[in-house]
Design an enzyme around this catalytic site. Sequence first.
Site, mmCIF file in Angstrom:
data_model
loop_
_atom_site.group_PDB
_atom_site.id
_atom_site.type_symbol
_atom_site.label_atom_id
_atom_site.label_comp_id
_atom_site.label_asym_id
_atom_site.label_seq_id
_atom_site.Cartn_x
_atom_site.Cartn_y
_atom_site.Cartn_z
ATOM 1 N N ASN A 175 0.862 -1.282 -0.102
ATOM 2 C CA ASN A 175 -0.048 0.043 -0.107
ATOM 3 C C ASN A 175 0.967 1.171 -0.146
ATOM 4 O O ASN A 175 1.992 1.053 -0.289
ATOM 5 C CB ASN A 175 -0.963 -0.087 1.161
ATOM 6 C CG ASN A 175 -0.126 0.061 2.480
ATOM 7 O OD1 ASN A 175 0.745 -0.537 2.834
ATOM 8 N ND2 ASN A 175 -0.510 1.003 3.240
ATOM 9 N N LEU A 176 0.359 2.486 0.142
ATOM 10 C CA LEU A 176 0.980 3.574 0.286
ATOM 11 C C LEU A 176 2.261 3.543 1.269
ATOM 12 O O LEU A 176 3.263 4.535 1.117
ATOM 13 C CB LEU A 176 0.060 4.450 0.811
ATOM 14 C CG LEU A 176 0.804 6.297 1.052
ATOM 15 C CD1 LEU A 176 1.173 6.709 -0.331
ATOM 16 C CD2 LEU A 176 -0.437 7.096 1.634
ATOM 17 N N CYS A 177 2.157 2.842 2.469
ATOM 18 C CA CYS A 177 3.141 3.130 3.404
ATOM 19 C C CYS A 177 3.864 1.768 3.454
ATOM 20 O O CYS A 177 4.498 1.375 4.571
ATOM 21 C CB CYS A 177 2.652 3.386 4.893
ATOM 22 S SG CYS A 177 1.745 5.060 4.643
ATOM 23 N N GLU A 195 3.250 -1.390 4.597
ATOM 24 C CA GLU A 195 2.651 -2.439 5.677
ATOM 25 C C GLU A 195 1.615 -3.432 5.347
ATOM 26 O O GLU A 195 1.421 -4.331 5.834
ATOM 27 C CB GLU A 195 2.421 -1.559 6.961
ATOM 28 C CG GLU A 195 1.167 -1.250 7.178
ATOM 29 C CD GLU A 195 0.960 0.051 6.455
ATOM 30 O OE1 GLU A 195 0.117 0.831 6.844
ATOM 31 O OE2 GLU A 195 1.739 0.583 5.476
ATOM 32 N N ILE A 217 -1.151 9.634 14.927
ATOM 33 C CA ILE A 217 -1.734 9.060 16.167
ATOM 34 C C ILE A 217 -0.847 9.120 17.309
ATOM 35 O O ILE A 217 -1.065 9.136 18.377
ATOM 36 C CB ILE A 217 -2.392 7.760 16.021
ATOM 37 C CG1 ILE A 217 -1.593 6.880 15.499
ATOM 38 C CG2 ILE A 217 -3.685 7.923 15.038
ATOM 39 C CD1 ILE A 217 -2.374 5.553 15.319
#
Length: 956
Positions: free
Chosen positions: A583-585, A587, A775
């Site tokens: 995905n984008l990151c 993981e 977060i």
Amino acid sequence: MRTETERHSPSNVPTAAGEAPHTSLTATAPGQIRVIKRNGTLVSYDDSKIAVAMTKAFLAVEGGTAAASSRIHETVQQLVEQISATFHRRMPSGGTIHIEEIQDQVELALMRGGEHKVARDYVLYREEHARLRAQSQAPVEPHPSIRVKKSDGSLEPLDMARLQVIIDEACAGLRDVDGALIREEALKNLYDGVSPDDINTALVITARTLVEKEPDYTFATARLLLDKLRAEALTYLEVAETATAAEMKSRYAEALPAYIEKGIALELLDPALAQFDIERLGEALDAERDAQFTYLGLQTLYDRYFLHDNDTRIELPQIFFMRVAMGLALNEDDINARAIEFYNLLSSFDYMSSTPTLFNAGTLRPQLSSCYLTSIPDNLHGIYGAMQDNAMLSKWAGGLGNDWTPVRALGAYIKGTNGKSQGVVPFLKVANDTAVAVNQGGKRKGAVCAYLETWHLDIEEFLELRKNTGDDRRRTHDMNTANWVPDLFMKRVFEDAEWTLFSPSDVPELHDLFGTEFEEKYTQYEQLAAAGKLKLHKKVRAADLWRRMLGMLFETGHPWITFKDSCNLRSPQQHAGVIHSSNLCTEITLNTRAGDEIAVCNLGSVNLAQHVAEGELDLDKLRTTVTTAVRMLDNVIDINYYSVDTARQSNLRHRPVGLGLMGFQDALYKMDIAYSNNQAVEFADRSMEAISYYAIEASSALAGERGSYSSFEGSLWSKGILPIDSIELLAEHRGHQYIDQDRSQTLDWDSLRDRVRDNGMRNSNVMAIAPTATIANITGVSQSIEPTYQNLYVKSNLSGEFTVVNPFLVHELKALGLWDQVMVNDLKYYEGSVQKIDRIPDALKAKYATAFEVEPRWIVDAASRRQKWLDQAQSLNLYIAGADGRKLDLTYRMAWYRGLKTTYYLRALAATTTEKSTIDTGALNAVSANGSATQAGPAAVPQACSLDDPDCEACQ
């Protein structure tokens, strides 16, 4: 040395005794910045006077030779521009600043600019003149002369008693925090006719400037900010005009029903929230938990998360957490008990949902999922259909990972037009521009990552997409890129063999194959090419392509390196499809298929630091947290708003979630363990084992309650093969000589295997470690699994500039009697590093080594230990100081050899930068546009993953 920085009026003479200390002025005009002098009068901001003062400061140190004067003029001009830019960025609509704050910025600019001798003399000058003023001036009691201008235009005396209550509450229970100092310094920034908002601003600014001297001032600053937030929200909800922290114990219960009613009327909240027992939930709100926020955490929530009406916040912190909890409990049998359970987990900071869930839970459009993975088909209709999917998913705050491998290469034959393809790159440019055009709900930038397999004929041009040179029409400056690397390529690199590039239109099977099947088919295609039966191909030396991959990664930060076979061979869902990208990151590792399978993942993270007590991991508490967290994540799947039907169908079919962790470095501090240590690697192993065990256990228990996910049969789960067992599958396909991954275990995995076989699993995938950039800021802990970035630095984001100090280090130095202003200045000078500060003991130097001082092997080894327990992957940044080709080669080969599935950003400092970085960019922690500090020049200074760049925030 003489300075005239304070000359923002016709005279720089200090206020004499008996002079009126404050002068009443009309409100500041929009966009205008005014300066409060020490005598309380307001004058217009004039940066030319700063330039004069700084010039004199330089001349006093360096003399007035022609050569020196030329350098001084240029340097002063740059520094003054930086200082002015800081104030205009903070106050785009105008405002007021105190003369002392200007001088603080001058001091900071000199330090950042490496002008340490000038800065030292400047500090001494200020201290001496402060002493002289204290001797010559009689104490001035300001409150009789300060009146507050109310919203109706009337004036009333400043309520000093209430001001003292707010300050006392802000400082309650905090060590070495001086309420009297906050009060006196804040009063210097007040003037007759001041607004209530400006009073709060003065308190906040005063407290936050003290954070570098004492980290606990960050909590005091947050509590002072809360006074403004309480007034804003309570007034709007018609509950009260204001309230102290003590009064909020009853006000919260009154505010929640008013909030639900108004939120529904404004069409900000789902009307279904009205079905809850609002009185019961209101009684459950714990006002004391407001006190646990850091300033960065609360300001981030205020600026970007709290619901608002015409920019007026209608949420308070505990109402915010309850709104999210209610939104996640809507489908529960006992909605009130579950909402309170979820609220307690979130508001305690033991666990935090990902950003999209926090944004949208309980609203009319609850897009709660974090990321989406798609495969792009090799036809024009499908390509532009995928672009539309990207736009719709991005609109509702989803991060995107696109698999572009199926799209034919440059020069490939197009049957329909009897022409030749322009390849994948022009379409990537369109995808890049789509991400820019459609931001995420107006709250943050659209973010996408394009993946391409290493055998694709366009791979060499793909590597250069983020370069700043070349044809800009074939560049994607805003989009992330990643290599999807098969094991066979890595073997060819090790063996120094050749590698063949193909167009996917000629070798269509390769896209869906992995392991030994891929190797066999790939070798067959190489034989066909050698026999002249495949015209469109190219042979390269594998090691040469590998070096180009690493070179581009170092130069531009992209493409990231991710490993196709470890992702697929260890996937529980390999019976149901193929993982074509992350995905984008990096993981998430889920199956995708063009046209009917858009993978979706829902994220949240355990705060590991909250589960360490008295130097030990609290397993009972961790089990409770993980059990509730998995339930919350599973609920997201059913409640989620899906802007694309294909994503909905896929998510309901497989029900994947990604439970991760944050605060790993904080947990090490609490256990007195250095990151560069075998104990840290062992703790990474044991803590991840526990989270994995409890997460699988919780999902299996949910399957008993709610039923297994529909594609469970045939999965590795159904065969009793857990993540730890799947390492053997990878070794069998790759070859045991090409993998070295620890397989030790301590828990009762045999009984869990039996339960999973009997009960099933509610979720096809359960774990993934996301970056947690935002977060972690909200909860006030270190990001994800990252080592400490720096022990003292300035963090810049959309909410402003924040001084970040390592509180663990400060408290240990205080215990040793080593924390003083000299230590603060040393940390500034050495950019947050303790290694060259002689008086710090060696044990602390090891414990508080920063990210670039931790050898990459420790990061990789710890990641390898975590990876063995994960059914998905981890967002792993690699920090490499003194980076060169050999070090990069060794690190990334090791990542593959240790069984990692993916890597994320490379944070590299060239060898020429590691001795001592200087700063001439105007910003502490300067970084390239792509977010990676990789420039091989003296200005290259690392930056922590921020809210806005890189885009890891799109995950959390």
